[in-house]
Scaffold this active site. Structure first.
Site, PDB file in Angstrom:
ATOM      1  N   CYS A 183      54.185  31.597  35.980  1.00 50.39           N
ATOM      2  CA  CYS A 183      54.914  32.742  36.513  1.00 50.39           C
ATOM      3  C   CYS A 183      55.027  32.624  38.036  1.00 50.39           C
ATOM      4  O   CYS A 183      54.447  31.729  38.661  1.00 50.39           O
ATOM      5  CB  CYS A 183      54.194  34.036  36.145  1.00 50.39           C
ATOM      6  SG  CYS A 183      52.534  34.162  36.877  1.00 50.39           S
TER       7      CYS A 183
ATOM      8  N   CYS B 117      48.222  37.833  43.149  1.00 52.44           N
ATOM      9  CA  CYS B 117      49.552  38.053  42.578  1.00 52.44           C
ATOM     10  C   CYS B 117      50.093  39.411  43.036  1.00 52.44           C
ATOM     11  O   CYS B 117      49.378  40.418  42.978  1.00 52.44           O
ATOM     12  CB  CYS B 117      49.471  38.014  41.055  1.00 52.44           C
ATOM     13  SG  CYS B 117      51.022  38.445  40.239  1.00 52.44           S
TER      14      CYS B 117
ATOM     15  N   HIS C  92      36.764  40.839  33.253  1.00 52.68           N
ATOM     16  CA  HIS C  92      37.822  39.920  33.673  1.00 52.68           C
ATOM     17  C   HIS C  92      38.011  40.075  35.179  1.00 52.68           C
ATOM     18  O   HIS C  92      37.982  41.196  35.705  1.00 52.68           O
ATOM     19  CB  HIS C  92      39.123  40.249  32.937  1.00 52.68           C
ATOM     20  CG  HIS C  92      40.234  39.279  33.186  1.00 52.68           C
ATOM     21  ND1 HIS C  92      40.971  39.276  34.360  1.00 52.68           N
ATOM     22  CD2 HIS C  92      40.732  38.271  32.432  1.00 52.68           C
ATOM     23  CE1 HIS C  92      41.880  38.325  34.303  1.00 52.68           C
ATOM     24  NE2 HIS C  92      41.756  37.693  33.148  1.00 52.68           N
TER      25      HIS C  92
ATOM     26  N   GLU D 129      40.502  40.164  37.180  1.00 52.61           N
ATOM     27  CA  GLU D 129      41.515  41.132  37.602  1.00 52.61           C
ATOM     28  C   GLU D 129      41.011  42.555  37.444  1.00 52.61           C
ATOM     29  O   GLU D 129      41.206  43.400  38.318  1.00 52.61           O
ATOM     30  CB  GLU D 129      42.804  40.946  36.801  1.00 52.61           C
ATOM     31  CG  GLU D 129      43.888  41.939  37.228  1.00 52.61           C
ATOM     32  CD  GLU D 129      45.119  41.935  36.347  1.00 52.61           C
ATOM     33  OE1 GLU D 129      45.680  43.020  36.116  1.00 52.61           O
ATOM     34  OE2 GLU D 129      45.516  40.839  35.897  1.00 52.61           O
TER      35      GLU D 129
END
Length: 281
Positions: A13, A95, A123, A125
């Protein structure tokens, strides 16, 4: 002869390509480069970076005096502060979609909502997001949502790599746990696009091959989506894991890949499958 088809949307991405470009530029400047945790959840790419001298560290202090890259999944504000204190340079490869989640939880908390994060506890994130709203609760399923105490106002965000199906189930369960529910759908565009293209291809395929790190949440979700529609689904990290018998009798072989999988890795796998089944690229 089997036909090999790559999903319409698959692979690295924008956020991953941006992060890899940042590291590449730092390496080309002959800077001593470290990443705070693996840059992306793709062990083969991380190993490739290591071969070029890019070291993975667990704390900013381990990179003192070096250029430190903040991973795509984001870091906590405390980690970023410490990095700027001890490192020669801080390269923020978080990101942009993850940053939007941080902004959303801060806004919801400020507006008085009980914040709920739909995602995987632990996780990277989610850990980073939680640091922006420490009183938030993390849930991974509707069952966990049903156990939450009733709240007057709930605000929901979601890990960028979660599936829309999980978000829907959790939101449905949360509706009964509050008087007002404010949902901010923070699943990134690439994740949604990958999942839709994966499902479309899996409905037609006899065999599906999903490429990406086994530690990658979005790749794991792709494999789950594919397997529901095409039971003969295989999650691999590279072409060396392919097995010829998987494709016996198959007429259409679908290939997709997670958001941390560069195009070269996808092409290598597709070429290897074509060689196995005798299809010309």
């Amino acid at each position: 002869m089997a036909k090999v088809v790559i999903a319409e949307e698959a692979g690295a991405c924008y956020g991953v390509e941006r992060a890899l470009r940042m590291v590449q530029e730092a390496v080309e400047k002959n800077e001593k480069v470290c990443t705070l945790g693996p840059l992306i959840h793709n062990p083969r790419v991380v190993d490739g970076l290591a071969s070029r001298g890019v070291r993975v560290v667990s704390t900013p202090e381990e990179a003192a005096g070096s250029a430190l890259v903040l991973r795509t999944h984001g870091v906590t504000p405390d980690e970023e502060r410490r990095a700027r204190e001890v490192c020669s340079k801080v390269i923020d490869a978080t990101c942009p979609f993850v940053k939007k989640v941080h902004q959303a939880v801060e806004r919801l908390a400020k507006d008085g909502y009980q914040v709920v994060i739909v995602g995987e506890a632990g996780h990277p994130e989610v850990v980073g997001t939680l640091a922006h709203a420490p009183q938030a609760t993390v849930i991974a399923s509707a069952k966990e949502a049903e156990r939450l105490p009733h709240a007057h106002r709930m605000g929901v965000v979601v890990q960028t790599t979660q599936s829309i199906a999980v978000l829907r189930e959790c939101v449905g369960a949360l509706l009964a746990r509050c008087d007002e529910l404010h949902v901010v759908n923070t699943i990134c565009e690439a994740t949604s696009g990958h999942q839709g293209a994966c499902a479309k291809l899996a409905r037609q395929a006899d065999v599906m091959v999903v490429i990406g790190g086994r530690n990658s949440a979005n790749t794991t979700h792709l494999a789950e989506i594919a397997r529901k529609l095409c039971p003969s689904t295989h999650h691999i990290e590279g072409a060396d894991e392919l097995s010829g018998p998987w494709f016996s009798g198959a007429k259409l072989i679908g290939v997709t890949a997670g958001a941390s999988t560069p195009a070269a890795q996808i092409n290598d796998v597709a070429a290897a499958i074509r060689a196995m089944v005798g299809e010309q690229a």
